[in-house]
Design a protein around this motif. Sequence first.
Motif, PDB file in Angstrom:
ATOM      1  N   LYS A  80       0.856  -1.317   0.206  1.00 51.73           N
ATOM      2  CA  LYS A  80      -0.014   0.097   0.131  1.00 51.73           C
ATOM      3  C   LYS A  80       0.966   1.248  -0.004  1.00 51.73           C
ATOM      4  O   LYS A  80       0.643   2.342  -0.800  1.00 51.73           O
ATOM      5  N   GLY A  81       2.159   1.145   0.730  1.00 53.21           N
ATOM      6  CA  GLY A  81       2.849   2.386   0.808  1.00 53.21           C
ATOM      7  C   GLY A  81       3.501   2.710  -0.240  1.00 53.21           C
ATOM      8  O   GLY A  81       3.919   3.947  -0.642  1.00 53.21           O
ATOM      9  N   ALA A  83       2.523   1.514  -3.522  1.00 44.87           N
ATOM     10  CA  ALA A  83       1.400   1.805  -4.538  1.00 44.87           C
ATOM     11  C   ALA A  83       0.613   3.298  -4.312  1.00 44.87           C
ATOM     12  O   ALA A  83       0.524   3.710  -5.533  1.00 44.87           O
ATOM     13  N   THR A  84       0.390   3.474  -3.231  1.00 43.06           N
ATOM     14  CA  THR A  84      -0.713   4.717  -3.339  1.00 43.06           C
ATOM     15  C   THR A  84       0.006   6.084  -3.709  1.00 43.06           C
ATOM     16  O   THR A  84      -0.729   6.675  -4.725  1.00 43.06           O
ATOM     17  N   PRO A  85       1.046   6.374  -3.239  1.00 45.17           N
ATOM     18  CA  PRO A  85       1.509   7.813  -3.711  1.00 45.17           C
ATOM     19  C   PRO A  85       1.948   7.577  -5.043  1.00 45.17           C
ATOM     20  O   PRO A  85       2.076   8.710  -6.034  1.00 45.17           O
ATOM     21  N   ASN A  86       2.161   6.449  -5.983  1.00 44.34           N
ATOM     22  CA  ASN A  86       2.542   6.480  -7.206  1.00 44.34           C
ATOM     23  C   ASN A  86       1.256   5.993  -8.163  1.00 44.34           C
ATOM     24  O   ASN A  86       1.886   5.769  -9.118  1.00 44.34           O
ATOM     25  N   GLU A  87       0.178   5.960  -7.592  1.00 44.10           N
ATOM     26  CA  GLU A  87      -1.145   5.456  -8.082  1.00 44.10           C
ATOM     27  C   GLU A  87      -0.899   4.252  -8.917  1.00 44.10           C
ATOM     28  O   GLU A  87      -1.244   4.171 -10.031  1.00 44.10           O
ATOM     29  N   ILE A  88      -0.183   3.242  -8.187  1.00 40.23           N
ATOM     30  CA  ILE A  88      -0.106   1.795  -8.822  1.00 40.23           C
ATOM     31  C   ILE A  88      -1.072   1.169  -8.493  1.00 40.23           C
ATOM     32  O   ILE A  88      -1.261   1.118  -7.293  1.00 40.23           O
ATOM     33  N   PRO A  89      -1.763   0.413  -9.337  1.00 48.95           N
ATOM     34  CA  PRO A  89      -2.739  -0.738  -8.763  1.00 48.95           C
ATOM     35  C   PRO A  89      -2.027  -1.798  -7.843  1.00 48.95           C
ATOM     36  O   PRO A  89      -1.020  -2.135  -8.166  1.00 48.95           O
ATOM     37  N   THR A  90      -2.795  -2.493  -7.268  1.00 49.34           N
ATOM     38  CA  THR A  90      -2.364  -3.532  -6.424  1.00 49.34           C
ATOM     39  C   THR A  90      -3.053  -4.708  -6.816  1.00 49.34           C
ATOM     40  O   THR A  90      -4.313  -4.771  -7.287  1.00 49.34           O
ATOM     41  N   PHE A  91      -2.636  -6.023  -6.457  1.00 50.24           N
ATOM     42  CA  PHE A  91      -3.428  -7.210  -6.713  1.00 50.24           C
ATOM     43  C   PHE A  91      -2.865  -8.483  -5.487  1.00 50.24           C
ATOM     44  O   PHE A  91      -1.823  -8.384  -5.399  1.00 50.24           O
ATOM     45  N   GLY A  92      -3.913  -8.703  -4.806  1.00 49.93           N
ATOM     46  CA  GLY A  92      -3.744  -9.853  -3.748  1.00 49.93           C
ATOM     47  C   GLY A  92      -3.529 -11.232  -4.209  1.00 49.93           C
ATOM     48  O   GLY A  92      -4.380 -11.568  -4.908  1.00 49.93           O
ATOM     49  N   ILE A  93      -2.729 -12.120  -3.730  1.00 51.45           N
ATOM     50  CA  ILE A  93      -2.562 -13.536  -4.184  1.00 51.45           C
ATOM     51  C   ILE A  93      -2.330 -13.973  -2.935  1.00 51.45           C
ATOM     52  O   ILE A  93      -1.980 -13.811  -2.025  1.00 51.45           O
ATOM     53  N   SER A  94      -3.035 -15.252  -2.981  1.00 51.49           N
ATOM     54  CA  SER A  94      -3.130 -16.299  -1.711  1.00 51.49           C
ATOM     55  C   SER A  94      -1.728 -16.830  -1.593  1.00 51.49           C
ATOM     56  O   SER A  94      -1.008 -17.306  -2.514  1.00 51.49           O
ATOM     57  N   SER A  95      -1.321 -16.811  -0.295  1.00 51.99           N
ATOM     58  CA  SER A  95      -0.103 -17.390  -0.092  1.00 51.99           C
ATOM     59  C   SER A  95      -0.028 -18.695  -0.129  1.00 51.99           C
ATOM     60  O   SER A  95       1.026 -19.399  -0.782  1.00 51.99           O
ATOM     61  N   ILE A  96      -1.089 -19.435  -0.303  1.00 51.87           N
ATOM     62  CA  ILE A  96      -1.290 -21.020  -0.218  1.00 51.87           C
ATOM     63  C   ILE A  96      -1.161 -21.174  -1.848  1.00 51.87           C
ATOM     64  O   ILE A  96      -0.350 -22.212  -2.223  1.00 51.87           O
ATOM     65  N   ALA A 216      -5.106   0.618  -3.880  1.00 53.53           N
ATOM     66  CA  ALA A 216      -4.542  -0.144  -3.023  1.00 53.53           C
ATOM     67  C   ALA A 216      -5.290   0.068  -1.564  1.00 53.53           C
ATOM     68  O   ALA A 216      -5.285  -0.766  -0.724  1.00 53.53           O
ATOM     69  N   ILE A 217      -5.894   1.172  -1.559  1.00 56.49           N
ATOM     70  CA  ILE A 217      -7.057   1.177  -0.405  1.00 56.49           C
ATOM     71  C   ILE A 217      -8.174  -0.026  -0.169  1.00 56.49           C
ATOM     72  O   ILE A 217      -8.717  -0.037   0.968  1.00 56.49           O
ATOM     73  N   PHE A 218      -8.408  -0.708  -1.276  1.00 58.32           N
ATOM     74  CA  PHE A 218      -9.319  -1.765  -1.243  1.00 58.32           C
ATOM     75  C   PHE A 218      -8.496  -3.048  -0.946  1.00 58.32           C
ATOM     76  O   PHE A 218      -9.117  -4.048  -0.933  1.00 58.32           O
ATOM     77  N   LEU A 219      -7.173  -3.038  -0.950  1.00 54.63           N
ATOM     78  CA  LEU A 219      -6.542  -4.285  -0.592  1.00 54.63           C
ATOM     79  C   LEU A 219      -6.777  -4.770   0.823  1.00 54.63           C
ATOM     80  O   LEU A 219      -6.486  -3.957   1.604  1.00 54.63           O
TER      81      LEU A 219
END
Lengths: 237, 143
Positions: A80-81, A83-96, A216-219
Amino acid sequence: MNVLAIESSAVTASAAVTRDGAVVCEEFINNGLTHSETLAPLAAAVLKNAGMALFDMDVIAVTNGPGSFTGVRIGGALAKGLATPNEIPTFGISSIEAAAYPFRKKDGIIMAAMDARRQQVYTAFFTAGEDAPKRLTEDAAISLAEAEAFLREKAQPVTLCGDGARVAFEYFTKSGLASALQITQPEGDCVYQRASSVALLADYYLMKTDKTPLDAIFLRPKYLRPSQAERELAAKS
Amino acid sequence: MQTFLSHSPAETRDIAAQLAKNIRGGAVIAFRGGLGMGKTAFTRGVVEAMGNTAEVSSPTFAIVNDYGGDPHIYHFDMYRVETWDDLDSTGFFDYLNDRSILLIEWSENIENALPEDTVFVEIARGKEENDRIITVRYGKDDN
């Protein structure tokens, strides 16, 4: 597509940069839970060694659980840190799923497990898949007895991975499952989930499926709580 | 089981420092006993004896203080921890490893999450106002 991936959901931590589905650079550390100090330098190092900058990244991928509570928080906070200031989107992946990824071509059942203590694991079962392991079950915190019941019913060869592979294998050896089914436990460090797997899974989902990245805020972290059965926490007063 | 008599916070500190000689990474030290008994003084003794120069204070609000060092020392206050979810969200289970020493105040609240080989330190009032009776039990079976 350029992906920066961050992985710190277990005792290991790693960061990787991939370009169009190929790993450009990866760093991996297995030195105890020092993620709060090591993860940001790892991310900086992979970008530098890849000769790329943060603003070259199309997405920041991160394992968002299950796993170590502090580890998942540290990874999520760093993602998040950055992504947010650089306006880069994020994507969550399951560790499993990340742990299962290197074994996605194996026949039979792929069981990726992380140790959740007291003979419980965070786990999911998969079968072989071309770009990603094919999921049979959702990530769950279950007992090794429940995992065994699932595997007995499937009655197929099993590939164990994840940092819980060893406890699972010991349990299945004692219970007799390991003599009833062919169970393979990969050697050495390949049991651990790696940021390169996280990046390649993100690349696959975003390029070849209808999944979309998140602001990032929705991650959100996905913690799973192992069952404490009816155990009281406090001493009886 | 061992019992010590302390007449002052300074003596409590010395007793703690003595005990710390046998403590290695992976140790969990759990305090039993109420307010003003000298748990923080005891913790200070352990931390100093490990050659750690961190400033020790009660982690009432932070729940956990990180004193760093090698072995790495963490100081918990479980007063506000009531459920397994509470405990999980302190990161407690991540700190339980063979490189760390955990000192835990209000350990009664998490009694059933403590490892079998936890060292229990019970501090009770003695005859005089500043007297403390310190009872050390090695493991859950040492009762």
